[in-house]
Scaffold this motif. Structure first.
Motif: not given
Lengths: 357, 170
Positions: B30-35, B46-48, B72-79
């Motif tokens: 999740v972390y890497f999909s966001i950062i 925060d987004l995590l 989870l990766v999908s949710i994280g990316r969308n956020l």
């Protein structure tokens, strides 16, 4: 650096990043989340009301405009517009692929056993076997890159009472050979369902192929079936979102034996076609470009093939080898991290070119 | 080895005793999909948290047999994408200009981010999802809504680029 080493490096560096443990904070926030926090508040929407006279006038105007737009579709006696005009390039490409595929499957193409190989035989064999399947798409690739951008398409009413139209287009392959196609068809539209159907025949040189196309008048996609006969045919499905996507399915004796997807994109002003084998014995992914070498056109393919759990990548270069009575593909395979190997294969058409090679 | 599927069943029953295990098994993905989208470590954290909260809110709809990491990766990316667009719009407000933190450069010791910066966003997304998050190409194609062939092609291009240039960065 080999791909495996690169992957290991990336995973190692990613593992160095410290990610805090927020699990406690998350659960605390969830526990304190009250129903009111999740209520969705909506305000009544403001709305605009027009004066009755204005509403009536606009309604009349709208009815007149709609009638003017859809009237040609109701009047089936004189079709004034081809229903497939917006997707004509895609119809052309689909026709090229379907007809060439039928021709190739009919012809036995030999893979000459002139392979010089030194790497592990299993992988090399698999690539050679896959190439027999890739060959079914090479004529389309050649014509995609060799032809005039517009394919010199013309589409006219052939015969008013019979509701027939005639589309003509021309293609050139990478040895500059020209093929002329004629697609004679009749179209019918269902305005309620917003669909259309086309029945016709594609003539390529002296050969004819029955064709059925169906699609939506409001969307760019269609399904096209091109037949050799009732049991042997090709189904092309086209749709477009950010890229043009073609699904090509080959039926032999009524059974689907191969399905691929082809996408077309323009990247850095270069045409890039990608082929992925979805069903059937082959399983690779191939990206095509055409480059020039010593003023001759060469097909360059970047590939990715699965061997058990490992992905092998590499490059295949295809050159046209002109012999007195035929043209062969001279194929050089350069797998990443392995020794290259070569082989030759019959090209679908062996007609001689009429320009310099 | 804890099974994620078993923990999901407990989470559906609002039993959060093993949530920390679930979190630690999946946080890297999740972390890497966001950062890779946001680039700001603090905002990423925060987004995590928000990703997991959204996941827990929708837990009743989660199929434990599907790939939970991909979800989870999908949710994280969308956020992350929503936040990215929101921040872009906020730049037009002069008042807010001063409150938005400046683009944070990857910290000196976060080499993975420096390496990934060699790539375009598309390439970064796919390499992170496949190599770091261990997702299959078909799953990636579904998340990114791209054809499988395109995903493979971008991945191949990205890995070639990394092979050529990673030595310049580290």
């Amino acid at each position: 650096m080999k791909q495996k080493e690169l992957k290991r490096l990336l995973i190692e560096k990613a593992n160095h990043v410290e990610i805090k443990d927020f699990s406690y904070d998350i659960i605390e926030k969830m526990k304190h989340k009250t129903p009111i926090d999740t209520m969705i508040m909506t305000q009544p929407k403001a709305y605009f009301r027009m004066k009755p006279v204005l509403t009536f006038s606009l309604a009349i105007l709208l009815i007149v405009m709609i009638t003017w737009v859809i009237y040609p579709y109701f009047n089936e006696d004189t079709p004034t517009r081809s229903i497939i005009m917006d997707v004509k390039d895609d119809i052309v490409l689909s026709s090229i692929q379907a007809t060439s595929m039928i021709e190739i499957v009919e012809t036995e193409l030999s893979v000459f056993d002139q392979t010089l190989r030194f790497g592990p035989p299993e992988r090399d064999s698999k690539i050679r076997d896959e190439f027999k399947d890739i060959a079914k798409y090479l004529q389309t690739i050649e014509k995609l890159y060799g032809s005039n951008q517009s394919y010199d398409i013309t589409d006219d009413i052939k015969d008013k009472p019979g509701n027939q139209r005639l589309m003509r287009f021309k293609t050139r392959d990478l040895v500059d050979h020209e093929d002329i196609y004629e697609f004679e068809y009749g179209q019918s539209v269902d305005p309620e369902k917003e669909t259309y159907d086309i029945i016709g025949t594609i003539k390529k040189n002296e050969r004819s192929f029955p064709v059925i196309i169906s699609g939506h008048t409001t969307k760019k996609g269609f399904i096209m079936t091109v037949k050799r006969d009732e049991l042997n045919y090709v189904v092309m499905t086209f749709d477009e979102d950010t890229l043009k996507n073609y699904t090509i399915e080959l039926f032999v004796l009524g059974v689907s034996i191969q399905k691929v997807t082809m996408t077309l994109a323009e990247i850095d002003r270069e045409k890039v076609a990608t082929l992925t084998f979805v069903e059937g014995s082959s399983s690779g992914n191939y990206t095509f470009r055409v480059i020039e070498e010593d003023r001759k056109k060469v097909i360059s393919i970047d590939y990715a093939l699965r061997f058990d759990d490992e992905l092998e990548t590499g490059n295949i270069t295809i050159r046209m080898l002109t012999l007195p009575n035929r043209i062969l593909y001279g194929i050089l395979v350069k797998p990443d991290g392995r020794i290259p190997f070569t082989f030759t294969q019959d090209r679908a058409s062996t007609q001689q070119s009429n320009t310099n090679l | 080895m804890e099974r994620i599927e078993d923990i999901i069943i407990e989470l559906k029953q609002k039993d959060y005793r093993r949530f920390d295990i679930f979190y630690n098994l999946t946080k890297k993905q999740v972390y890497f999909s966001i950062i890779t989208i946001i680039k700001d470590p603090s905002l990423t954290e925060d987004l995590l948290q928000e990703t997991y909260m959204k996941f827990l809110e929708k837990i009743d709809n989660v199929d434990k047999n599907k790939n939970i990491s991909a979800y989870l990766v999908s949710i994280g990316r969308n956020l992350a994408i929503n936040m990215y667009h929101k921040r872009k719009k906020e730049v037009y407000s002069e008042e807010l200009l001063e409150t938005i933190p400046a683009e944070v450069e990857p910290e000196e010791d976060v080499e993975i981010l420096k390496i990934l910066d060699i790539l375009t966003q598309d390439e970064k997304d796919i390499v992170v999802m496949h190599v770091i998050n261990d997702l299959k190409f078909r799953e990636i194609a579904e998340i990114l809504k791209k054809p499988l062939g395109t995903v493979l092609w971008i991945y191949t291009k990205a890995m070639k680029k990394l092979k050529e240039k990673v030595g310049d960065v580290i």
